[in-house]
Design a protein around this motif. Sequence first.
Motif, mmCIF file in Angstrom:
data_model
loop_
_atom_site.group_PDB
_atom_site.id
_atom_site.type_symbol
_atom_site.label_atom_id
_atom_site.label_comp_id
_atom_site.label_asym_id
_atom_site.label_seq_id
_atom_site.Cartn_x
_atom_site.Cartn_y
_atom_site.Cartn_z
ATOM 1 N N VAL A 139 -6.828 -4.949 -3.513
ATOM 2 C CA VAL A 139 -8.159 -4.419 -3.231
ATOM 3 C C VAL A 139 -8.795 -5.147 -2.048
ATOM 4 O O VAL A 139 -9.633 -4.581 -1.324
ATOM 5 C CB VAL A 139 -9.059 -4.511 -4.483
ATOM 6 C CG1 VAL A 139 -9.445 -5.959 -4.773
ATOM 7 C CG2 VAL A 139 -10.305 -3.645 -4.336
ATOM 8 N N MET A 140 -8.351 -6.384 -1.798
ATOM 9 C CA MET A 140 -8.880 -7.129 -0.665
ATOM 10 C C MET A 140 -8.245 -6.691 0.654
ATOM 11 O O MET A 140 -8.677 -7.116 1.728
ATOM 12 C CB MET A 140 -8.674 -8.626 -0.873
ATOM 13 C CG MET A 140 -9.451 -9.202 -2.041
ATOM 14 S SD MET A 140 -11.236 -8.885 -1.919
ATOM 15 C CE MET A 140 -11.641 -9.748 -0.406
ATOM 16 N N ALA A 141 -7.227 -5.844 0.596
ATOM 17 C CA ALA A 141 -6.611 -5.338 1.828
ATOM 18 C C ALA A 141 -7.584 -4.487 2.627
ATOM 19 O O ALA A 141 -7.466 -4.386 3.857
ATOM 20 C CB ALA A 141 -5.355 -4.537 1.499
ATOM 21 N N LEU A 142 -8.558 -3.870 1.954
ATOM 22 C CA LEU A 142 -9.533 -3.044 2.660
ATOM 23 C C LEU A 142 -10.419 -3.909 3.555
ATOM 24 O O LEU A 142 -10.589 -3.638 4.747
ATOM 25 C CB LEU A 142 -10.386 -2.265 1.658
ATOM 26 C CG LEU A 142 -9.635 -1.389 0.653
ATOM 27 C CD1 LEU A 142 -10.619 -0.731 -0.308
ATOM 28 C CD2 LEU A 142 -8.816 -0.344 1.368
ATOM 29 N N ALA A 147 0.834 -1.203 0.000
ATOM 30 C CA ALA A 147 0.000 0.000 0.000
ATOM 31 C C ALA A 147 0.868 1.252 0.000
ATOM 32 O O ALA A 147 0.575 2.233 -0.695
ATOM 33 C CB ALA A 147 -0.926 -0.007 1.209
ATOM 34 N N LEU A 148 1.958 1.220 0.772
ATOM 35 C CA LEU A 148 2.844 2.377 0.834
ATOM 36 C C LEU A 148 3.547 2.621 -0.493
ATOM 37 O O LEU A 148 3.750 3.780 -0.895
ATOM 38 C CB LEU A 148 3.874 2.170 1.948
ATOM 39 C CG LEU A 148 3.343 2.293 3.368
ATOM 40 C CD1 LEU A 148 4.377 1.838 4.384
ATOM 41 C CD2 LEU A 148 2.918 3.734 3.661
ATOM 42 N N TYR A 149 3.911 1.558 -1.196
ATOM 43 C CA TYR A 149 4.560 1.759 -2.486
ATOM 44 C C TYR A 149 3.567 2.290 -3.523
ATOM 45 O O TYR A 149 3.855 3.267 -4.229
ATOM 46 C CB TYR A 149 5.178 0.462 -2.995
ATOM 47 C CG TYR A 149 5.673 0.598 -4.419
ATOM 48 C CD1 TYR A 149 6.708 1.467 -4.739
ATOM 49 C CD2 TYR A 149 5.065 -0.097 -5.462
ATOM 50 C CE1 TYR A 149 7.135 1.637 -6.044
ATOM 51 C CE2 TYR A 149 5.492 0.055 -6.775
ATOM 52 C CZ TYR A 149 6.521 0.929 -7.059
ATOM 53 O OH TYR A 149 6.943 1.098 -8.362
ATOM 54 N N LEU A 150 2.392 1.676 -3.608
ATOM 55 C CA LEU A 150 1.419 2.105 -4.610
ATOM 56 C C LEU A 150 1.000 3.557 -4.403
ATOM 57 O O LEU A 150 0.774 4.289 -5.375
ATOM 58 C CB LEU A 150 0.192 1.190 -4.575
ATOM 59 C CG LEU A 150 0.398 -0.227 -5.129
ATOM 60 C CD1 LEU A 150 -0.858 -1.068 -4.922
ATOM 61 C CD2 LEU A 150 0.768 -0.191 -6.613
ATOM 62 N N ILE A 180 -3.205 -16.610 -3.894
ATOM 63 C CA ILE A 180 -1.752 -16.398 -3.753
ATOM 64 C C ILE A 180 -1.421 -14.917 -3.925
ATOM 65 O O ILE A 180 -0.586 -14.365 -3.196
ATOM 66 C CB ILE A 180 -0.986 -17.258 -4.767
ATOM 67 C CG1 ILE A 180 -1.163 -18.749 -4.440
ATOM 68 C CG2 ILE A 180 0.493 -16.888 -4.782
ATOM 69 C CD1 ILE A 180 -0.613 -19.680 -5.501
ATOM 70 N N ALA A 181 -2.082 -14.268 -4.882
ATOM 71 C CA ALA A 181 -1.848 -12.830 -5.079
ATOM 72 C C ALA A 181 -2.245 -12.045 -3.832
ATOM 73 O O ALA A 181 -1.550 -11.114 -3.413
ATOM 74 C CB ALA A 181 -2.625 -12.332 -6.293
ATOM 75 N N MET A 182 -3.375 -12.425 -3.229
ATOM 76 C CA MET A 182 -3.793 -11.772 -1.982
ATOM 77 C C MET A 182 -2.748 -11.981 -0.892
ATOM 78 O O MET A 182 -2.399 -11.046 -0.160
ATOM 79 C CB MET A 182 -5.144 -12.334 -1.528
ATOM 80 C CG MET A 182 -6.328 -11.916 -2.386
ATOM 81 S SD MET A 182 -7.809 -12.908 -2.033
ATOM 82 C CE MET A 182 -7.976 -12.688 -0.267
#
Length: 743
Positions: free
Chosen positions: A580-583, A367-370, A508-510
Amino acid sequence: MPAFNEEENLAATVEDFLTTLAGMEHRIVVVNDGSPDGTGRVLDDLAERHPGRVIAVHHQVNQGYGGAVRTGIAAALDQTDMRRILLTDSDGQFRAEDLLTFLQVQRDERADGVIGYRKHRADPFMRKVNAWIWTQLNRVLLRTRSRDVDCAYKLLDRKLLDDLTLTGEAAAISPELLAKIGAGYTRIVEHPVSHYPRQHGHQTGASIRVILRSLTSLAGVYRDLVRDGLKWRRTRRALTPDDPLLAVVTGLAAVLSVVAAIYYFNQGVVLSYKDAVSHVLIAARVVDSPTAGVAQLGGVWLPLPHVLAVPFVWIEWFYTTGMASSIVSMVSFVITVRYLYKIADGMAGTRWAGVAAAAVFALNTNALYLQATPMTESLLFACIAGAVYHLQEWCRTGRYGQIALSSMWTVLATLTRYEGWVLCLAVTCVVGYTALRRWRGYTHIEANLIFFSVIAYSGIAAWCGWNWIIFGNPLYWQVGEYAKPSLWVTDGDQTVGDIVVSAQTYLIAMADDIGYVTLGLAALGVILYFARHRIHAATLAPYALLGFLPFYIFTLYAGQRPLHVTEIHGDLYNVRFGMVMALGAAVFAGFLVAYVKQARPFVAVAVAATVLAVPGTKTLEEPVAYLDSPGGRIDVGSATWLKENYDGGRVLMQNFGNELVTFQSQLPLGEIIYEGSFRMWEPALEDPLKSKVRWIYMRSSQGAEDGVYKSLHNTPVLNENYQLLYQDADRLIYRAIRTETVR
């Protein structure tokens, strides 16, 4: 009318009003501000000749413009019962005929006041300059909205002046008046007024003594307004917030955002993604292109991120560093953290759940990089979080203001990324279900759905309409030349047609983006939340954050968009889609915190687990891997050569696939003819010499040749008129042989 040394102007000015207002009930109050000339004598003569119509007020000593205005207002309120009061000057630079227009405007607009502005000011140049500076100063300091703050033609309802205390001196009286009457629930409109040259006497407003007095008085007015809470309410509220913990979280998020941006900027990786470069280029081409304008926003990528970046791309440093778009991402990051805090707080009823949710997201390195890049994910996250929070508040309270805010955030999401369209559908389902459970009546369900949908779906409708107008197909964003899934999804992709592999890939991406520990905590949070609330209407909103999981699995299965993970594909591609699933992970993990004893220590444990559990910054590894690949090195090499050897003239270069070269070569965008150059691209491909093209760049990658190569390679027009100056594995750069013919 205040009057000071207006012996030669006063009679004509008053007679003008008397004549114009004949037949209408009126009084004219004139304040003689201790004039040493014959102004007092002229005023008394007018009052004697027009008893009851002209009211004479005298200051024995000069009290200044501010004092004269205060005295005049007091006399008008005390000695008349007029409902409307006009404040003007007695120097003859305004005419009474404009008052009739102002009265009509006030009636038509149902306004409490009509404020004049001089469209064509009949003053010397330096006085105009001083007035402009004064107006801008008051706009910044007092937040006055008037375009001409000291225009002496103001028609006001009596109620605006009753119990109004004015302290401003000299020129400060007018902005003070505007600031105070505009602070309440009043309707004030502006209207142009004619302004005429002064016929007699001279103006005193430009003297140094008056200017200093005005500035000193303005500072006092500003102090009083802040003290009384009429200005800078947000600043005062920020200093004494309702939720101090949220204020701290917001401040820390802002600091974290800036520190991360500086770090990644110094690492030189802010523009590592080709898409990041493309987003900056799109915004820049709106203002700098052979065919500059809003049509440069295109028809595949949604427009909001580029529109928000346009104000910043004017500044060279912001454009060349990518910060023009990164600023949008950084602000979005802070907004997201705030809303995640509030969502989790609302779910669990404890601020520590909000702190945990905010920390889980804010300390995620992906999140910090994006948020330090021009990528559009951070803006999407802010829109999603805002929409879900206000939806949650509507589900809880039923207030229509909250569903309106949710619909506004939703429409912004639909104009940011296509995942926003999924959000729109998910929120619609929540609104329909909540209305059904709460009112159980068709009329209420229909009303709520329409109220939400009119705004929320307007972005989707507008985008389809835009594609129809610009490209002749409302679905161009899906089926257009540069939108087809076949451009990215390769034959034999393991996810296509295999739902199990698609689900494994996205899981895996999540995990790469969020971490298995955080996902595990979030899963437990979902189970606990469901066990306690089921699908109760008042607590349904957070489930909308989970709707992206089936959506992405389906898009992989249907071959709409590719997503590669190392474990299945052997490389990384679009791994950021899992973010997007981080939210949802953040708020449900935060909810779990609320039901653990001694929650505060657990917050620290959860945060530490989140930081340690994310397996690196996969969203950064992906673009860096491309730059280190043969294709990336070739792009950088040809861009470097162009930067060093370009010596002016038009360039023919396809943008698609060559974005990195366009940006890193620092070619002037106004000289590049590309596929978005309306009515210039196709003629240039047919005959570049006739289109005055001096440079030609083409990509010859087998199976991925660009449009320039397909149209011009080995053609007579190229071989006879252009010389090959640069060639590597699959890049060719030509320059016109006779350069004078294309300058």
